[in-house]
Design an enzyme around this catalytic site. Sequence first.
Site, PDB file in Angstrom:
ATOM      1  CB  SER A 176      -0.932  -0.005   1.214  1.00 10.19           C
ATOM      2  OG  SER A 176      -1.848  -1.081   1.132  1.00 10.19           O
ATOM      3  CG  ASP A 196     -14.585  -1.257   1.323  1.00 10.84           C
ATOM      4  OD1 ASP A 196     -14.642  -2.358   0.741  1.00 10.84           O
ATOM      5  OD2 ASP A 196     -13.927  -1.066   2.367  1.00 10.84           O
TER       6      ASP A 196
END
Length: 629
Positions: free
Chosen positions: A327, A351
């Site tokens: 990430s 999400d």
Amino acid sequence: MPQPIQLKDHEKDARLVRRRVYVGLAVVMAFFGVLAARMYYLQVVQYDYHSTLSESNRVHVQPIPPTRGLIYDRNGRIIADNRPSFSLTVTRERAGDWRGVLDTVVEVLGLTVEDRQLFEKRVLQGRRPFEPVPILFELSEEQIAHVAVNQFRLPGVEVAAQLVRHYPQGMHFAHSVGYVGRINEQELKALDPVNYSGTHHIGKTGIEKFYEDELHGKVGYEEVETNARGRVLRVLKRTDPEPGNDITLTLDLQLQEAAEAALGGRRGAVIALQPSTGEVLAMVSQPSFDPNLFVTGISFKDYGELRDSIDRPLYNRVLRGLYPPGSTIKPAMAIAGLDAGVVTPTSRVFDPGFYQLPNVKHKYRNWNRGGDGWVDLQTAIMRSNDTYFYDLAHKLGIDRMHDYMSRFGLGQRVALDLNEETGGLMPSRDWKRARYRQPWYPGETLILGIGQGYMQATPLQLAQATSLIATRGKWVRPHLAKSIGGRPAVDPEPMPDIELRDPRYWDLAREGMEMVLHGARGTAKRVGDTAAYRIAGKSGTAQVVAIKQGEKYDSKKLDERHRDHALFVGFAPADDPQIAVAVMVENGESGSGVAAPVVKQVMDAWLLDEHGQLKTEFTPTLSAEASPR
């Protein structure tokens, strides 16, 4: 009837003798004439040639190796110097039965069979005629005395004083400064035979290797008169060598020690840069090794222990360690999405804890299985939301992703003077077709968007990508040399800056990174809450082994060396960056919990004074846009 007796003709005999004498005299005179002519030819006609040969037998030119340049840290602390040492040398042409002489050396000094084999190997290495070859270094006073007492048994053997490279900081800079070692036969073929005559060591790794030409200097020489046994009688002429240039590095010894302490003995890497200048402030690869072991020849036992260690101390994790960036690339991905126009600052993605491609059942999981609900770009960076970046990667596509990430330095060598750096891997359609003879699949684009899959990067590349965000796209190559012989290091091929359609995109990504540590739901909020300044950063996790679809990561079921690597990148102060740091902790699992505290400790050591306050020189006086490059 008796024959008459002939009387001897003395006149005839005399004439015969005279003729023979004349012939003999002519022959002798002819021989003397030939001898005289030969002597005239040698003494007069070839006078210059034979006088040169005669002089060469009496006068020899001996090289004087230059003194190797010193290496300092940015504050003038010595990192690599030269110290006097006594070594045992053998001149093969003067030793006669040199193998027998080596046997005597081993006997006199009480050495081992392995030492004897090493001596012969060194003597047989290529060198100039009549050049002494060091076979044993760091002689003790007792060893010198034994050689002196047995000198009559050791023709061609001498004790020579010379300067030997020494690294007083030991392990601290083994992977950045590197070390010198004996010149091998392959290197000897490529070197200037004149300038390296008399020199037995050369830079093998790191700065010692990259700046070999600057550090070595120029050889000198002296003409000496010798006797028939090769012993020097007097010096006829001397030309002093030119010492190598001293090099001041950008590294800071105290920050290096602080970074090592922050890593706490764990396997990993720390790289700290000054974003505006590209100066490498600290470079740590753990575990490390003592470079002094290699200078005069490391023993088979010591080298075997380093080579075979499961922790790989010889491996430079900063420059050669290839890890999925995880990430940590999400801020760069956000900038790419904004500049390509596939997302806007207000674009939102829902999400539920996973992402699915259209008409595909496979679920690409978010690290937060419960999902974060509706997330925008900055929230996605703060929460490290995988679902948002799956969607962004799908919209961006592999071709544009490859183009943008390459501009951030991924998949290429980024440093100016770190020649051991590997380029990493930023995959593309063409790369996969050439490597696997397969097309590129949409699912591969998705996992690439969160720094997994085929993508591999070094900690140095991650630090440089972070510096580019800190400087709003100003490309300055990371480098270790601050000055060489008093001259500043210059980049002969500067990289182009990253130009965006709207410069405000940089601020959106930077603010998202700041929220990682100082936002209400930031993944590294615990670290940010303890900081005396604002930090912008991003955590990451690099998978070591894959897990099956639907399974949860359980470290207890994995061997320690199969657990995820922990990564964190960041810069500070957030509004006027003075330092950018990338940390990778092998098998550390948590980027926010393990790597982020290391980043903060390194930043504290650089930015704070002994009272825990921001140092005066780092108090912002210019806006970030006006900061010098």
